[in-house]
Design a protein around this motif. Sequence first.
Motif, PDB file in Angstrom:
ATOM      1  N   GLU A 140       0.814  -1.206   0.000  1.00 43.17           N
ATOM      2  CA  GLU A 140       0.000   0.000   0.000  1.00 43.17           C
ATOM      3  C   GLU A 140       0.854   1.265   0.000  1.00 43.17           C
ATOM      4  O   GLU A 140       0.318   2.379  -0.013  1.00 43.17           O
ATOM      5  CB  GLU A 140      -0.931   0.010   1.219  1.00 43.17           C
ATOM      6  N   GLU A 141       2.156   1.129   0.035  1.00 39.45           N
ATOM      7  CA  GLU A 141       3.051   2.297   0.085  1.00 39.45           C
ATOM      8  C   GLU A 141       2.859   3.185  -1.141  1.00 39.45           C
ATOM      9  O   GLU A 141       2.718   2.692  -2.261  1.00 39.45           O
ATOM     10  CB  GLU A 141       4.502   1.839   0.154  1.00 39.45           C
ATOM     11  N   THR A 142       2.874   4.472  -0.922  1.00 38.91           N
ATOM     12  CA  THR A 142       2.763   5.434  -2.023  1.00 38.91           C
ATOM     13  C   THR A 142       4.046   6.234  -2.224  1.00 38.91           C
ATOM     14  O   THR A 142       4.136   7.045  -3.139  1.00 38.91           O
ATOM     15  CB  THR A 142       1.607   6.404  -1.766  1.00 38.91           C
ATOM     16  N   THR A 143       5.039   6.000  -1.373  1.00 41.32           N
ATOM     17  CA  THR A 143       6.348   6.626  -1.523  1.00 41.32           C
ATOM     18  C   THR A 143       7.414   5.552  -1.377  1.00 41.32           C
ATOM     19  O   THR A 143       7.152   4.445  -0.874  1.00 41.32           O
ATOM     20  CB  THR A 143       6.598   7.725  -0.472  1.00 41.32           C
ATOM     21  N   VAL A 144       8.614   5.869  -1.803  1.00 36.18           N
ATOM     22  CA  VAL A 144       9.732   4.942  -1.654  1.00 36.18           C
ATOM     23  C   VAL A 144      10.973   5.724  -1.252  1.00 36.18           C
ATOM     24  O   VAL A 144      11.170   6.874  -1.681  1.00 36.18           O
ATOM     25  CB  VAL A 144       9.992   4.155  -2.957  1.00 36.18           C
ATOM     26  N   ASP A 145      11.780   5.114  -0.405  1.00 37.44           N
ATOM     27  CA  ASP A 145      13.069   5.680  -0.022  1.00 37.44           C
ATOM     28  C   ASP A 145      14.165   5.002  -0.825  1.00 37.44           C
ATOM     29  O   ASP A 145      14.248   3.766  -0.853  1.00 37.44           O
ATOM     30  CB  ASP A 145      13.343   5.452   1.462  1.00 37.44           C
ATOM     31  N   VAL A 146      14.988   5.788  -1.483  1.00 33.58           N
ATOM     32  CA  VAL A 146      16.206   5.263  -2.090  1.00 33.58           C
ATOM     33  C   VAL A 146      17.385   5.946  -1.413  1.00 33.58           C
ATOM     34  O   VAL A 146      17.245   7.016  -0.820  1.00 33.58           O
ATOM     35  CB  VAL A 146      16.239   5.484  -3.617  1.00 33.58           C
ATOM     36  N   TRP A 147      18.534   5.306  -1.496  1.00 35.18           N
ATOM     37  CA  TRP A 147      19.723   5.793  -0.792  1.00 35.18           C
ATOM     38  C   TRP A 147      20.781   6.182  -1.813  1.00 35.18           C
ATOM     39  O   TRP A 147      21.202   5.353  -2.623  1.00 35.18           O
ATOM     40  CB  TRP A 147      20.239   4.713   0.156  1.00 35.18           C
ATOM     41  N   ARG A 148      21.176   7.449  -1.770  1.00 38.12           N
ATOM     42  CA  ARG A 148      22.096   7.977  -2.774  1.00 38.12           C
ATOM     43  C   ARG A 148      23.257   8.724  -2.142  1.00 38.12           C
ATOM     44  O   ARG A 148      23.169   9.233  -1.023  1.00 38.12           O
ATOM     45  CB  ARG A 148      21.352   8.904  -3.743  1.00 38.12           C
ATOM     46  N   ALA A 149      24.324   8.805  -2.911  1.00 39.40           N
ATOM     47  CA  ALA A 149      25.523   9.510  -2.479  1.00 39.40           C
ATOM     48  C   ALA A 149      25.295  11.018  -2.474  1.00 39.40           C
ATOM     49  O   ALA A 149      24.366  11.534  -3.096  1.00 39.40           O
ATOM     50  CB  ALA A 149      26.683   9.160  -3.412  1.00 39.40           C
ATOM     51  N   VAL A 150      26.162  11.715  -1.778  1.00 40.94           N
ATOM     52  CA  VAL A 150      26.180  13.180  -1.768  1.00 40.94           C
ATOM     53  C   VAL A 150      27.279  13.616  -2.724  1.00 40.94           C
ATOM     54  O   VAL A 150      28.467  13.527  -2.400  1.00 40.94           O
ATOM     55  CB  VAL A 150      26.451  13.738  -0.357  1.00 40.94           C
ATOM     56  N   PRO A 151      26.936  14.061  -3.926  1.00 38.60           N
ATOM     57  CA  PRO A 151      27.986  14.403  -4.897  1.00 38.60           C
ATOM     58  C   PRO A 151      28.696  15.696  -4.534  1.00 38.60           C
ATOM     59  O   PRO A 151      28.131  16.571  -3.868  1.00 38.60           O
ATOM     60  CB  PRO A 151      27.207  14.548  -6.210  1.00 38.60           C
ATOM     61  N   SER A 152      29.917  15.820  -4.984  1.00 37.03           N
ATOM     62  CA  SER A 152      30.649  17.071  -4.809  1.00 37.03           C
ATOM     63  C   SER A 152      29.981  18.191  -5.599  1.00 37.03           C
ATOM     64  O   SER A 152      29.400  17.961  -6.663  1.00 37.03           O
ATOM     65  CB  SER A 152      32.091  16.905  -5.295  1.00 37.03           C
ATOM     66  N   VAL A 153      30.058  19.402  -5.052  1.00 31.73           N
ATOM     67  CA  VAL A 153      29.541  20.563  -5.789  1.00 31.73           C
ATOM     68  C   VAL A 153      30.658  21.320  -6.499  1.00 31.73           C
ATOM     69  O   VAL A 153      30.429  22.407  -7.037  1.00 31.73           O
ATOM     70  CB  VAL A 153      28.748  21.517  -4.867  1.00 31.73           C
ATOM     71  N   LEU A 154      31.852  20.748  -6.529  1.00 24.45           N
ATOM     72  CA  LEU A 154      32.919  21.362  -7.324  1.00 24.45           C
ATOM     73  C   LEU A 154      32.573  21.280  -8.811  1.00 24.45           C
ATOM     74  O   LEU A 154      32.002  20.301  -9.277  1.00 24.45           O
ATOM     75  CB  LEU A 154      34.245  20.651  -7.073  1.00 24.45           C
ATOM     76  N   ASN A 155      32.890  22.337  -9.530  1.00 23.29           N
ATOM     77  CA  ASN A 155      32.741  22.391 -10.996  1.00 23.29           C
ATOM     78  C   ASN A 155      31.293  22.405 -11.469  1.00 23.29           C
ATOM     79  O   ASN A 155      31.033  22.154 -12.651  1.00 23.29           O
ATOM     80  CB  ASN A 155      33.481  21.227 -11.674  1.00 23.29           C
ATOM     81  N   VAL A 156      30.335  22.711 -10.579  1.00 23.95           N
ATOM     82  CA  VAL A 156      28.935  22.689 -11.026  1.00 23.95           C
ATOM     83  C   VAL A 156      28.648  23.764 -12.073  1.00 23.95           C
ATOM     84  O   VAL A 156      27.667  23.662 -12.811  1.00 23.95           O
ATOM     85  CB  VAL A 156      27.954  22.850  -9.836  1.00 23.95           C
ATOM     86  N   LYS A 157      29.494  24.765 -12.167  1.00 24.68           N
ATOM     87  CA  LYS A 157      29.284  25.767 -13.208  1.00 24.68           C
ATOM     88  C   LYS A 157      29.455  25.161 -14.598  1.00 24.68           C
ATOM     89  O   LYS A 157      28.932  25.692 -15.588  1.00 24.68           O
ATOM     90  CB  LYS A 157      30.244  26.942 -13.027  1.00 24.68           C
ATOM     91  N   LEU A 158      30.175  24.052 -14.686  1.00 22.60           N
ATOM     92  CA  LEU A 158      30.422  23.415 -15.977  1.00 22.60           C
ATOM     93  C   LEU A 158      29.488  22.238 -16.243  1.00 22.60           C
ATOM     94  O   LEU A 158      29.562  21.611 -17.297  1.00 22.60           O
ATOM     95  CB  LEU A 158      31.874  22.928 -16.046  1.00 22.60           C
ATOM     96  N   THR A 159      28.662  21.885 -15.264  1.00 29.00           N
ATOM     97  CA  THR A 159      27.749  20.762 -15.436  1.00 29.00           C
ATOM     98  C   THR A 159      26.318  21.284 -15.367  1.00 29.00           C
ATOM     99  O   THR A 159      26.072  22.458 -15.470  1.00 29.00           O
ATOM    100  CB  THR A 159      28.011  19.678 -14.381  1.00 29.00           C
ATOM    101  N   GLY A 160      25.364  20.400 -15.181  1.00 25.19           N
ATOM    102  CA  GLY A 160      23.973  20.830 -15.183  1.00 25.19           C
ATOM    103  C   GLY A 160      23.428  20.930 -16.598  1.00 25.19           C
ATOM    104  O   GLY A 160      24.040  20.465 -17.565  1.00 25.19           O
ATOM    105  N   PRO A 161      22.248  21.539 -16.763  1.00 23.61           N
ATOM    106  CA  PRO A 161      21.613  21.613 -18.089  1.00 23.61           C
ATOM    107  C   PRO A 161      22.508  22.315 -19.097  1.00 23.61           C
ATOM    108  O   PRO A 161      23.087  23.363 -18.807  1.00 23.61           O
ATOM    109  CB  PRO A 161      20.334  22.414 -17.820  1.00 23.61           C
ATOM    110  N   ASP A 162      22.637  21.733 -20.302  1.00 21.96           N
ATOM    111  CA  ASP A 162      23.498  22.346 -21.310  1.00 21.96           C
ATOM    112  C   ASP A 162      22.804  22.532 -22.655  1.00 21.96           C
ATOM    113  O   ASP A 162      23.420  23.006 -23.609  1.00 21.96           O
ATOM    114  CB  ASP A 162      24.773  21.516 -21.501  1.00 21.96           C
TER     115      ASP A 162
END
Length: 431
Positions: A140-162
């Motif tokens: 009956e669950e309507t949500t799910v928990d997944v476990w993910r890493a905490v990525p570095s925020v270095l160089n985010v100016k060069l990543t993301g939507p392009d």
Amino acid sequence: MLSLLFATVGTTSYAGDEDADCSGESCQAVFRGFFSFLDRQLHGLPGNGRACADCHMPTDNFQLSPANVEARFRFLQARRQWNRYADDPLFRALDADDFRVNGAQAADFSNLRENALIRITFPLPPNVRLIDPATNAVSEETTVDVWRAVPSVLNVKLTGPDGLNPWFRGPNVSGGFQLDGRIGTLQDQAAAALANHAAVVATPSTRLLNDLSAFQSVLFSSPRVHALSEAIRGGATVIPDADPPLNAVQQQGKAVFTRACSQCHGGPGQSTPQAPVIRYHDIASECPRPVDTAVPARFNFKPCPARLMRNVRTYVVTLPDGSTVRRTTSDPGRALLTGFAGVGLPARDDWSKFDIPGLRGITKTAPYFHNNSADTLEEVVDHYIEFFKRVRVNAVALGVVPPAASTDGVNFDRAPKPEERAALLAYLRKL
């Protein structure tokens, strides 16, 4: 790392100059963002006491590693021998394994301590449900928990939507922030983190979100990567190479990287797939790993350890024709955003698909993959060697030769050869 930051933004005299420019950002905003990033008690935003820096640790290249989590946990226990009120906001009940059972009293931080993974909760798409492991029936669950890493925020100016090589469906068809690309701006990423991980109970101001974005936009893994970003921002016709000087072996490794890796890890940020390679990918890093049933096995991934296998759930997906299919995984990836799974070619659905991360500074950001399942760069390269083998097996069955595995559309020639492994690793360590 902070010394690199201050080399980027200049001296504190800029902090009072609204017009001063720091890598395309207001220096005043950068400095405000810096202090907000570290602030556990943001003004007007009561929460659970976490700062951005509690998970994106400046002393750990703005990421979170199991070694640092465990060190902090042990230090906290030592402090509590003398002060029962000692605290570290990293260890909040919402990221405890037993949170769904014990709520605010939860105290089992095994996923956090052993894997440096945090809980991400998603609403299940209308056509996706979970299987109750106790009854093997639909839950009956309507949500799910997944476990993910905490990525570095270095160089985010060069990543993301392009804006390049769009995926077949949203959100963010040309990449985004977070491991699955589900968030389109750094401001939205900050707002989501404050709500979901710092448990703030008010709406952050636009200025605060812009400040945090500005601060993250001046964080780079090296001065060379910063110079690359500045050249792009300035519209340079010739983009500088961010690689440091390379010896002969590292040069050989770069050639292997260009052939084997750059079709996906392309562009200035090494996070843009090169056409016709598609945007989001399943690299078989989820658990359990694919197993070849042929004898002898044609590919052989390293199995996930028990500390990661405990995060596996079985899902049932209702397809457009009304039929259902069950899939077992630790993380369905973008399928949790869209419910689009089991339709058409596997390469084009959203099951286990994640965004492509940048690789600059990778030698300092172990462990690797969305679930921290590869402890070393050696494990990463070995995983991809098996990945290319599996791609070939699946492609031959479909009668295709995908561009991610072939330079000419005929031969499966992109995969690193065993004798190239050492050179490729030598190059990756220089990024």
